[in-house]
Design an enzyme around this catalytic site. Structure first.
Site, PDB file in Angstrom:
ATOM      1  N   ARG A  22       0.829  -1.217   0.000  1.00  0.00           N
ATOM      2  CA  ARG A  22       0.000   0.000   0.000  1.00  0.00           C
ATOM      3  C   ARG A  22       0.858   1.259   0.000  1.00  0.00           C
ATOM      4  O   ARG A  22       1.717   1.421   0.859  1.00  0.00           O
ATOM      5  CB  ARG A  22      -0.946  -0.009   1.202  1.00  0.00           C
ATOM      6  CG  ARG A  22      -2.026  -1.047   1.029  1.00  0.00           C
ATOM      7  CD  ARG A  22      -2.831  -1.297   2.277  1.00  0.00           C
ATOM      8  NE  ARG A  22      -3.601  -2.514   2.086  1.00  0.00           N
ATOM      9  CZ  ARG A  22      -4.931  -2.568   2.091  1.00  0.00           C
ATOM     10  NH1 ARG A  22      -5.642  -1.496   2.295  1.00  0.00           N
ATOM     11  NH2 ARG A  22      -5.540  -3.723   1.897  1.00  0.00           N
ATOM     12  N   SER A 135     -23.007 -13.896  11.205  1.00  0.00           N
ATOM     13  CA  SER A 135     -22.316 -12.756  10.589  1.00  0.00           C
ATOM     14  C   SER A 135     -22.286 -12.924   9.066  1.00  0.00           C
ATOM     15  O   SER A 135     -21.903 -13.989   8.564  1.00  0.00           O
ATOM     16  CB  SER A 135     -20.891 -12.716  11.170  1.00  0.00           C
ATOM     17  OG  SER A 135     -20.127 -11.714  10.574  1.00  0.00           O
ATOM     18  N   SER A 187     -19.538  -1.858   1.174  1.00  0.00           N
ATOM     19  CA  SER A 187     -18.759  -0.757   0.605  1.00  0.00           C
ATOM     20  C   SER A 187     -17.937  -1.127  -0.608  1.00  0.00           C
ATOM     21  O   SER A 187     -17.535  -0.247  -1.357  1.00  0.00           O
ATOM     22  CB  SER A 187     -17.829  -0.186   1.667  1.00  0.00           C
ATOM     23  OG  SER A 187     -16.851  -1.137   1.998  1.00  0.00           O
ATOM     24  N   HIS A 215     -21.908   3.075   5.423  1.00  0.00           N
ATOM     25  CA  HIS A 215     -21.917   3.631   4.060  1.00  0.00           C
ATOM     26  C   HIS A 215     -23.305   4.105   3.645  1.00  0.00           C
ATOM     27  O   HIS A 215     -23.575   4.250   2.456  1.00  0.00           O
ATOM     28  CB  HIS A 215     -21.350   2.609   3.070  1.00  0.00           C
ATOM     29  CG  HIS A 215     -19.905   2.350   3.329  1.00  0.00           C
ATOM     30  ND1 HIS A 215     -18.895   3.151   2.840  1.00  0.00           N
ATOM     31  CD2 HIS A 215     -19.296   1.417   4.112  1.00  0.00           C
ATOM     32  CE1 HIS A 215     -17.731   2.707   3.273  1.00  0.00           C
ATOM     33  NE2 HIS A 215     -17.950   1.660   4.049  1.00  0.00           N
ATOM     34  N   THR A 243     -20.903   5.687  11.097  1.00  0.00           N
ATOM     35  CA  THR A 243     -19.660   6.453  11.206  1.00  0.00           C
ATOM     36  C   THR A 243     -19.982   7.934  11.048  1.00  0.00           C
ATOM     37  O   THR A 243     -21.006   8.304  10.460  1.00  0.00           O
ATOM     38  CB  THR A 243     -18.634   6.048  10.135  1.00  0.00           C
ATOM     39  OG1 THR A 243     -17.412   6.758  10.370  1.00  0.00           O
ATOM     40  CG2 THR A 243     -19.093   6.392   8.721  1.00  0.00           C
ATOM     41  N   LYS A 246     -17.584   9.612   7.166  1.00  0.00           N
ATOM     42  CA  LYS A 246     -17.815   9.482   5.729  1.00  0.00           C
ATOM     43  C   LYS A 246     -18.826  10.563   5.315  1.00  0.00           C
ATOM     44  O   LYS A 246     -18.460  11.721   5.192  1.00  0.00           O
ATOM     45  CB  LYS A 246     -18.206   8.046   5.396  1.00  0.00           C
ATOM     46  CG  LYS A 246     -17.093   7.060   5.820  1.00  0.00           C
ATOM     47  CD  LYS A 246     -17.311   5.668   5.351  1.00  0.00           C
ATOM     48  CE  LYS A 246     -16.430   4.638   6.050  1.00  0.00           C
ATOM     49  NZ  LYS A 246     -14.994   4.742   5.800  1.00  0.00           N
ATOM     50  N   THR A 275     -10.646   4.732  26.615  1.00  0.00           N
ATOM     51  CA  THR A 275      -9.997   5.567  25.602  1.00  0.00           C
ATOM     52  C   THR A 275     -10.565   6.986  25.688  1.00  0.00           C
ATOM     53  O   THR A 275     -11.723   7.167  26.088  1.00  0.00           O
ATOM     54  CB  THR A 275     -10.175   4.953  24.189  1.00  0.00           C
ATOM     55  OG1 THR A 275      -9.417   5.702  23.255  1.00  0.00           O
ATOM     56  CG2 THR A 275     -11.612   4.910  23.743  1.00  0.00           C
ATOM     57  N   THR A 361      -8.766  -6.350   1.351  1.00  0.00           N
ATOM     58  CA  THR A 361     -10.016  -5.575   1.367  1.00  0.00           C
ATOM     59  C   THR A 361     -11.056  -6.254   0.475  1.00  0.00           C
ATOM     60  O   THR A 361     -12.251  -6.262   0.790  1.00  0.00           O
ATOM     61  CB  THR A 361      -9.740  -4.128   0.896  1.00  0.00           C
ATOM     62  OG1 THR A 361      -8.620  -3.631   1.628  1.00  0.00           O
ATOM     63  CG2 THR A 361     -10.927  -3.225   1.129  1.00  0.00           C
TER      64      THR A 361
HETATM   65  N1  PLP Z   1     -17.916  -0.385   8.929  1.00  0.00           N
HETATM   66  C1  PLP Z   1     -17.723  -0.400   7.602  1.00  0.00           C
HETATM   67  C2  PLP Z   1     -18.663  -1.184   6.763  1.00  0.00           C
HETATM   68  C3  PLP Z   1     -16.671   0.327   7.008  1.00  0.00           C
HETATM   69  O1  PLP Z   1     -16.483   0.298   5.694  1.00  0.00           O
HETATM   70  C4  PLP Z   1     -15.814   1.076   7.849  1.00  0.00           C
HETATM   71  C5  PLP Z   1     -14.695   1.899   7.320  1.00  0.00           C
HETATM   72  O2  PLP Z   1     -14.373   2.001   6.199  1.00  0.00           O
HETATM   73  C6  PLP Z   1     -16.048   1.057   9.217  1.00  0.00           C
HETATM   74  C7  PLP Z   1     -17.094   0.314   9.732  1.00  0.00           C
HETATM   75  C8  PLP Z   1     -15.171   1.840  10.147  1.00  0.00           C
HETATM   76  O3  PLP Z   1     -15.577   3.158  10.186  1.00  0.00           O
HETATM   77  P1  PLP Z   1     -14.515   4.316  10.570  1.00  0.00           P
HETATM   78  O4  PLP Z   1     -13.792   4.661   9.301  1.00  0.00           O
HETATM   79  O5  PLP Z   1     -15.334   5.413  11.117  1.00  0.00           O
HETATM   80  O6  PLP Z   1     -13.601   3.709  11.577  1.00  0.00           O
END
Ligand code: PLP
Length: 403
Positions: A22, A135, A187, A215, A243, A246, A275, A361
């Site tokens: 990467r 899952s 995604s 997403h 999230t 995005k 945290t 990915t």
């Molecule tokens: N869930 C999905 C489906 C994602 O694609 C991502 C990140 O790309 C996340 C969770 C994690 O989200 P964040 O980028 O806010 O950590």
């Protein structure tokens, strides 16, 4: 003695040989010029076609103003964990807004969507006695990590395959606590889950539903609460996760659920407790972003119109893409080395940034350029993208010759 140097070196050499090492472009986004950014390696402006700031809210004037005012009012940081430093008021306000957005009693903020998934799923699945987690095979790494670290039994159902999910649910002893964990918009392929059918199964088998709308939030539904809202199903989902990095344009993650469920996770999840909290400047920017997108349809309308335009142009030009029912347009290259080369050429020759998406990915052999149009991409930018894609992928000639 163990040769650490050789171990690390081998690993990196292996990644490079496979074409999936990467490399991140050194970019500076320019506020007010989305989707243009300055590339420090190539020393020129580039057009970004792969941002997950799907609506350009990271540069929206309301968001920037709110963050500037918050810096002046509260200073920069959060002051530590919420256990130590209490709640910043901006964080409290954002949680109330997110709960209202999803029609849930409470919301809980985390420092990222990843942490929200990892912390919530690992806590739920490890503490519910004898819990079995169902899952989806294409779930995001953060959900997989949370489920794995819970050490609960897990059953992987084939992607979006409701019949397979039923088959797996039928094998469990009635009365066992079960969680069905899935996403609304996936995604990488841009496809959408059969949410209603999954909720029906959850009801029939007494399972708890956990839906990642990462997403989808900001992008779908009349107030931007996601696909579950659009389909009138939000009330059937026990935990909606999203999230803030995005479509909402800043950063952070959250869950929204019944008061009792949020209280349980707040009180038990190490990923929440140990945290530092989200800083109030970020929370203030997000509050402006979420409030704006709850009311304004403009960004969503323009986004979906641009997506339709890009798809139509790709079709016309013979560019191979997955025609999914979402805003994500994956252009399929199906080879790691070619995908990286295509991405490099787009950047160097055409000043277009679309990063290559490789294993892990996506599965090997399905490497792609994941294009994400936004409301702020112009007609001229679309024309340049299509021309560049045709050149670097070597497609279109066939179409032109045949015509
Ligand atoms: N869930 C999905 C489906 C994602 O694609 C991502 C990140 O790309 C996340 C969770 C994690 O989200 P964040 O980028 O806010 O950590």
């Amino acid at each position: 003695m163990f040769d650490y140097h050789a171990f690390f070196d081998n690993n990196i050499r292996h990644l490079k040989a496979e074409g999936r090492y990467r490399v991140f472009a050194d970019l500076a986004r320019k506020a007010g010029s989305f989707p243009i950014a300055y590339d420090y390696d190539l020393r020129k402006d580039v057009t970004v076609w792969c941002s997950n700031d799907y609506l350009g809210m990271g540069q929206h004037p309301d968001v920037l103003r709110a963050m500037l005012e918050a810096v002046a009012s509260y200073g920069a940081g959060a002051g530590g964990t919420r256990n130590i430093s209490g709640n910043n008021h901006a964080v409290v306000e954002l949680e109330l807004e997110l709960a209202a957005l999803h029609g849930k009693e409470r919301a809980l903020l985390f420092t990222s969507g990843y942490v929200a998934n990892e912390a919530s799923l690992s806590t739920l699945a490890s503490m519910l006695p004898g819990c079995v987690v169902f899952s989806d095979a294409c779930n995001h790494a953060s959900m997989i990590h949370g489920i794995r670290s819970s050490k609960a039994e897990r059953r992987i159902f084939r992607h979006n395959d409701v019949a397979h999910l039923r088959e797996l649910l039928e094998k469990e002893v009635p009365g066992t606590p079960k969680i069905i964990a899935f996403e609304s918009v996936y995604s990488m392929d841009g496809d959408i889950a059969p949410i209603k059918e999954i909720c029906d199964l959850a009801q029939e088998f007494g399972a708890f539903t956990y839906l990642d709308e990462v997403h989808a939030v900001g992008l779908y539904g009349p107030t931007g609460a996601g696909v579950a809202e659009r389909e009138g199903l939000a009330h059937r989902i026990d935990i909606i996760q999203g999230t803030l990095a995005k479509a909402f344009g800043v950063m952070g993650g959250y869950i929204a659920a019944k008061e009792q469920v949020v209280d349980f996770i707040r009180s038990n999840a190490p990923g929440f407790i140990f945290t530092s909290a989200m800083c109030p400047v970020i929370a203030a920017g997000l509050l402006a972003s979420v409030r704006h997108l709850r009311v304004s349809q403009e960004e969503r309308r323009k986004l979906h119109a641009r997506v339709a335009d890009v798809k139509a142009l790709f079709k016309q030009a013979g560019i191979p893409f997955l025609d999914a029912p979402s805003h994500i347009v994956p252009v399929m290259v199906n080879d790691a080395v070619l995908c990286k080369r295509a991405s490099d050429r787009l950047l160097e020759e055409f000043s277009i940034y679309v990063q290559p998406i490789n294993y892990p990915t996506v599965p090997r052999g399905t490497e792609r350029l994941r294009v994400t149009p936004s409301p702020l991409h112009t007609d001229a930018m679309m024309g340049e993208l299509v021309e560049a894609m045709v050149t670097v992928l070597g497609v279109g000639q066939k179409v032109r010759e045949a015509a």
